[in-house]
Motif scaffolding. Sequence first.
Motif, mmCIF file in Angstrom:
data_model
loop_
_atom_site.group_PDB
_atom_site.id
_atom_site.type_symbol
_atom_site.label_atom_id
_atom_site.label_comp_id
_atom_site.label_asym_id
_atom_site.label_seq_id
_atom_site.Cartn_x
_atom_site.Cartn_y
_atom_site.Cartn_z
ATOM 1 N N MET A 1 -74.629 -53.056 -33.123
ATOM 2 C CA MET A 1 -73.486 -52.110 -33.101
ATOM 3 C C MET A 1 -73.266 -51.714 -34.430
ATOM 4 N N LYS A 2 -73.078 -50.624 -34.876
ATOM 5 C CA LYS A 2 -72.770 -50.141 -35.985
ATOM 6 C C LYS A 2 -70.998 -50.606 -36.426
ATOM 7 N N SER A 3 -70.652 -50.789 -37.416
ATOM 8 C CA SER A 3 -69.408 -51.117 -37.863
ATOM 9 C C SER A 3 -68.708 -49.502 -38.405
ATOM 10 N N LEU A 4 -67.670 -49.307 -37.517
ATOM 11 C CA LEU A 4 -67.204 -47.927 -37.848
ATOM 12 C C LEU A 4 -65.891 -48.095 -39.108
ATOM 13 N N ILE A 5 -66.273 -47.245 -40.070
ATOM 14 C CA ILE A 5 -65.570 -47.466 -41.221
ATOM 15 C C ILE A 5 -64.836 -46.357 -41.367
ATOM 16 N N PHE A 6 -63.289 -46.172 -41.527
ATOM 17 C CA PHE A 6 -62.523 -44.918 -41.807
ATOM 18 C C PHE A 6 -61.977 -45.255 -43.427
ATOM 19 N N LEU A 7 -62.169 -44.065 -44.157
ATOM 20 C CA LEU A 7 -61.810 -43.986 -45.488
ATOM 21 C C LEU A 7 -60.537 -43.178 -45.816
ATOM 22 N N VAL A 8 -59.555 -43.709 -46.616
ATOM 23 C CA VAL A 8 -58.599 -43.104 -47.128
ATOM 24 C C VAL A 8 -58.234 -43.294 -48.691
ATOM 25 N N ASP A 9 -58.405 -42.232 -49.323
ATOM 26 C CA ASP A 9 -58.182 -42.152 -50.904
ATOM 27 C C ASP A 9 -57.657 -40.734 -51.374
ATOM 28 N N GLU A 10 -56.658 -40.738 -52.213
ATOM 29 C CA GLU A 10 -56.293 -39.522 -52.525
ATOM 30 C C GLU A 10 -57.072 -38.731 -53.464
ATOM 31 N N ARG A 20 -70.777 -41.313 -49.496
ATOM 32 C CA ARG A 20 -72.179 -41.715 -49.713
ATOM 33 C C ARG A 20 -72.636 -42.817 -49.361
ATOM 34 N N ALA A 21 -71.757 -43.814 -50.329
ATOM 35 C CA ALA A 21 -71.967 -45.337 -49.993
ATOM 36 C C ALA A 21 -71.896 -45.792 -48.828
ATOM 37 N N ILE A 22 -70.970 -45.509 -47.934
ATOM 38 C CA ILE A 22 -70.810 -46.121 -46.667
ATOM 39 C C ILE A 22 -72.121 -45.404 -45.814
ATOM 40 N N SER A 23 -72.609 -44.314 -46.090
ATOM 41 C CA SER A 23 -73.648 -43.525 -45.149
ATOM 42 C C SER A 23 -74.751 -44.222 -45.530
ATOM 43 N N SER A 24 -75.226 -44.949 -46.579
ATOM 44 C CA SER A 24 -76.378 -45.428 -47.102
ATOM 45 C C SER A 24 -76.655 -46.704 -46.309
ATOM 46 N N VAL A 25 -75.450 -47.237 -45.833
ATOM 47 C CA VAL A 25 -75.635 -48.674 -45.324
ATOM 48 C C VAL A 25 -76.083 -48.681 -43.731
ATOM 49 N N GLU A 26 -76.905 -49.229 -43.391
ATOM 50 C CA GLU A 26 -77.725 -49.099 -42.036
ATOM 51 C C GLU A 26 -76.385 -49.615 -41.043
ATOM 52 N N GLU A 27 -75.964 -50.654 -41.437
ATOM 53 C CA GLU A 27 -75.029 -51.092 -40.381
ATOM 54 C C GLU A 27 -73.462 -50.552 -40.231
ATOM 55 N N ARG A 115 -69.564 -55.146 -50.232
ATOM 56 C CA ARG A 115 -69.648 -56.373 -49.903
ATOM 57 C C ARG A 115 -68.524 -57.154 -49.029
ATOM 58 N N LYS A 116 -67.337 -56.463 -49.415
ATOM 59 C CA LYS A 116 -66.243 -56.994 -48.899
ATOM 60 C C LYS A 116 -66.143 -56.388 -47.510
ATOM 61 N N ILE A 117 -66.612 -55.440 -47.077
ATOM 62 C CA ILE A 117 -66.691 -54.924 -45.752
ATOM 63 C C ILE A 117 -67.712 -55.553 -44.990
ATOM 64 N N HIS A 118 -68.802 -55.864 -45.479
ATOM 65 C CA HIS A 118 -69.616 -56.850 -44.869
ATOM 66 C C HIS A 118 -68.891 -58.207 -44.632
ATOM 67 N N PHE A 119 -68.536 -58.848 -45.511
ATOM 68 C CA PHE A 119 -67.706 -59.934 -45.420
ATOM 69 C C PHE A 119 -66.674 -60.072 -44.222
ATOM 70 N N ILE A 120 -65.765 -59.015 -44.264
ATOM 71 C CA ILE A 120 -64.862 -59.162 -43.351
ATOM 72 C C ILE A 120 -65.479 -58.920 -41.865
ATOM 73 N N ARG A 121 -66.375 -57.920 -41.739
ATOM 74 C CA ARG A 121 -67.169 -57.621 -40.457
ATOM 75 C C ARG A 121 -67.741 -59.078 -40.027
ATOM 76 N N ASN A 122 -68.464 -59.763 -40.705
ATOM 77 C CA ASN A 122 -68.944 -61.060 -40.438
ATOM 78 C C ASN A 122 -68.326 -62.193 -40.274
ATOM 79 N N TYR A 123 -66.801 -62.187 -40.836
ATOM 80 C CA TYR A 123 -66.048 -63.374 -40.920
ATOM 81 C C TYR A 123 -65.752 -64.180 -39.346
ATOM 82 N N GLN A 124 -66.393 -65.427 -39.395
ATOM 83 C CA GLN A 124 -65.740 -66.065 -38.351
ATOM 84 C C GLN A 124 -64.849 -67.104 -38.587
ATOM 85 N N PRO A 125 -63.444 -66.984 -38.093
ATOM 86 C CA PRO A 125 -62.311 -67.947 -38.312
ATOM 87 C C PRO A 125 -62.818 -69.341 -38.045
#
Length: 166
Positions: A1-10, A20-27, A115-125
């Motif tokens: 399942m793909k990770s759904l990412i929402f972006l907010v930047d002024e 562009r960067a998010i769209s280029s990542v398969e996951e 890399r941080k998004i990948h880390f957070i999505r794969n983090y196992q407490p």
Amino acid sequence: MKSLIFLVDENRNQLSALERAISSVEEFELAGMTSDGEECIRQLEGKHVHVLVLDMILPKKDGFYVLEEIRSRRLQVDHIICISSYLSEMILSEFNRYCVDYIMMKPYEIPDLIRKIHFIRNYQPDYSLNEELQKKLGRSQNQLMEIRQELCPVSFKSRISSRYCV
């Protein structure tokens, strides 16, 4: 399942580069994007987002407004990465109160954010800490989860078990 990412930047140029960067990542799949806090809340209504990347300096309503609305409306945002150009003890305290998963300081490199998004999505407490707390406090896992929920009242389980909410 793909990770759904929402972006907010002024900064619209930065927002386009992030898109562009998010769209280029398969996951990853872009769940939405905006450049202001009010529109962010409107777009998040009724969605389940895995990671919200939130610039704290926004027009109309700032990042803290967005964090408060996510909490009060119980919007389904599993993880939050906040982008800030300034930190203080008060700001860090607020990030902790809203269970922000990660803080990135400006300026930052987009590959680092990916890399941080990948880390957070794969983090196992590490639940071994929960077992130690259970022994010391004489409480069950359910009781600890209830305490966490009181400390960090959000409506979805992945955020309740976050290590930042204890």
